[in-house]
Enzyme design. Structure first.
Site, PDB file in Angstrom:
ATOM      1  N   LYS A  13     -25.907  65.552   3.870  1.00  0.00           N
ATOM      2  CA  LYS A  13     -25.198  64.390   3.328  1.00  0.00           C
ATOM      3  C   LYS A  13     -25.574  63.094   4.041  1.00  0.00           C
ATOM      4  CE  LYS A  13     -21.313  66.998   1.452  1.00  0.00           C
ATOM      5  NZ  LYS A  13     -19.838  67.127   1.328  1.00  0.00           N
ATOM      6  N   HIS A  47      -1.907  81.678  21.555  1.00  0.00           N
ATOM      7  CA  HIS A  47      -3.283  81.540  22.017  1.00  0.00           C
ATOM      8  C   HIS A  47      -3.882  82.905  22.328  1.00  0.00           C
ATOM      9  CE1 HIS A  47      -2.568  77.135  23.440  1.00  0.00           C
ATOM     10  NE2 HIS A  47      -2.812  77.214  22.155  1.00  0.00           N
ATOM     11  N   GLU A 101       0.107  78.504  30.956  1.00  0.00           N
ATOM     12  CA  GLU A 101       0.807  79.491  30.151  1.00  0.00           C
ATOM     13  C   GLU A 101       0.456  80.877  30.664  1.00  0.00           C
ATOM     14  OE1 GLU A 101      -0.630  78.530  26.242  1.00  0.00           O
ATOM     15  OE2 GLU A 101      -2.430  79.748  26.449  1.00  0.00           O
ATOM     16  N   TYR A 106       1.795  66.988  24.218  1.00  0.00           N
ATOM     17  CA  TYR A 106       2.500  65.862  23.606  1.00  0.00           C
ATOM     18  C   TYR A 106       3.887  65.685  24.236  1.00  0.00           C
ATOM     19  CZ  TYR A 106      -0.851  67.480  20.044  1.00  0.00           C
ATOM     20  OH  TYR A 106      -1.966  67.937  19.387  1.00  0.00           O
ATOM     21  N   THR A 120     -11.953  72.932  16.659  1.00  0.00           N
ATOM     22  CA  THR A 120     -11.897  74.115  15.788  1.00  0.00           C
ATOM     23  C   THR A 120     -11.213  75.306  16.449  1.00  0.00           C
ATOM     24  OG1 THR A 120     -13.989  73.397  14.803  1.00  0.00           O
ATOM     25  CG2 THR A 120     -13.289  75.662  14.370  1.00  0.00           C
ATOM     26  N   THR A 165     -17.262  64.676   6.676  1.00  0.00           N
ATOM     27  CA  THR A 165     -16.992  64.632   5.238  1.00  0.00           C
ATOM     28  C   THR A 165     -15.995  65.702   4.796  1.00  0.00           C
ATOM     29  OG1 THR A 165     -18.934  66.017   4.817  1.00  0.00           O
ATOM     30  CG2 THR A 165     -19.237  63.623   4.690  1.00  0.00           C
ATOM     31  N   GLY A 166     -15.620  66.596   5.693  1.00  0.00           N
ATOM     32  CA  GLY A 166     -14.615  67.602   5.361  1.00  0.00           C
ATOM     33  C   GLY A 166     -13.209  67.029   5.433  1.00  0.00           C
TER      34      GLY A 166
END
Length: 309
Positions: free
Chosen positions: A43, A260, A222, A172, A106, A17-18
């Site tokens: 919710k 990072h 990396e 990507y 996250t 719902t965020g």
């Protein structure tokens, strides 16, 4: 075949719902991902619109897994609560269906929270965690597939190249270049660049090595730490499939963190030169620049007798 996620996996969204959960959830449904529900405490009982699908919301992961028998959860929960969300998902998957996959997108989870999470994951041996601070995992299908995370779906296509990367944007780039030379992907995984994480390079390499669909691998590392050197050692001892490697951060100054949390050269260790040397010693085909990943892959496939030109 693919690794860890099938083309038709049933997926839950924690934090549905965020703003982030709703936006990326809609993109996942648009791609073809089977989103069967979401979880936001307090919710439960409501529904949320994701692209062209109305998705039920549950109060807890245990309730959601029990109702939907989902096998994957993707987490778009704010950093202070993400560690608890990972543990809740792992516990629900283990207790309700005997295992599952948790993908945590996250960024910025406190490192001590992740130390606690990794210790807790030992209690859930049949649950895998990918992330945190990662783009997720995608298994392209003949028509759609399972896109679990924030990667752009349109650049992917089903194929035989497995991709694993610490960097989201370079994932990507590798995908776009493999597609650009007429190849496709079996599964693509962004493991994230945090120093404490759930799944590492070797976990992915072992899975790709065992996957009959995957015929070659692209590995993007990396600077910082020793994960790339350990991956090279594993490939040297166990690998049978062509591997293309690239190391990001070759121009980074020592002691300065680059994006990072784990991307830092400290005490003269973890440099790009060390990692590239380890790659070459292991027989990995090294791309010196991200723009040539596709060409290096094509050359590696030709050398292995897997491609004519």
């Amino acid at each position: 075949m693919s690794i860890w996620v099938g083309e038709d996996a049933k997926v839950l969204i924690q934090g549905v719902t965020g703003r982030q959960g709703t936006f990326h959830g809609s993109k996942m449904v648009e791609y073809g991902t089977d989103i069967v529900g979401g979880v936001t405490p307090g919710k439960g009982g409501m529904t949320v619109s994701l692209h062209d699908r109305m998705v039920p919301v549950y109060n807890s992961m245990e309730e959601a897994v029990g109702e939907t028998m989902a096998e994957v959860s993707v987490i778009y929960v704010p950093p202070p609560y993400a560690g608890a969300a990972i543990k809740e998902a792992a516990s629900a998957f283990q207790s309700v269906r005997g295992g599952g996959l948790v993908v945590c997108i996250t960024e910025g989870i406190p490192i001590l929270d992740m130390v606690d999470v990794v210790n807790a994951m030992a209690s859930y041996p049949d649950v895998r965690l990918i992330g945190p601070n990662c783009p997720g995992i995608i298994t392209p299908g003949s028509n759609g597939g399972s896109k679990i995370g924030i990667m752009p779906g349109h650049i992917h296509r089903k194929g035989r190249i497995g991709i694993v990367s610490k960097s989201g944007t370079l994932t990507y780039e590798a995908v776009a270049q493999t597609t650009g030379i007429g190849e496709g992907q079996s599964t693509c995984i962004g493991i994230g660049g945090d120093p404490v994480q759930g799944t590492g390079f070797i976990d992915c390499l072992e899975a790709f090595e065992s996957d009959p669909q995957t015929e070659a691998i692209v590995l993007i590392g990396e600077i910082g730490g020793s994960a790339e050197e350990e991956a090279a050692e594993w490939i040297s001892a166990n690998g049978t499939k062509p591997v293309v490697g690239f190391v990001a951060g070759s121009t980074a100054p020592p002691g300065k963190r680059m994006g990072h949390a784990g991307a830092i050269i400290s005490g003269g260790k973890g440099t790009a030169a060390e990692k590239i040397s380890a790659f070459r010693s292991a027989g990995i085909h090294v791309a010196d620049d991200p723009s040539v990943i596709g060409q290096v892959l094509a050359d590696a496939l030709i050398e292995a007798g897997l491609r004519d030109s």
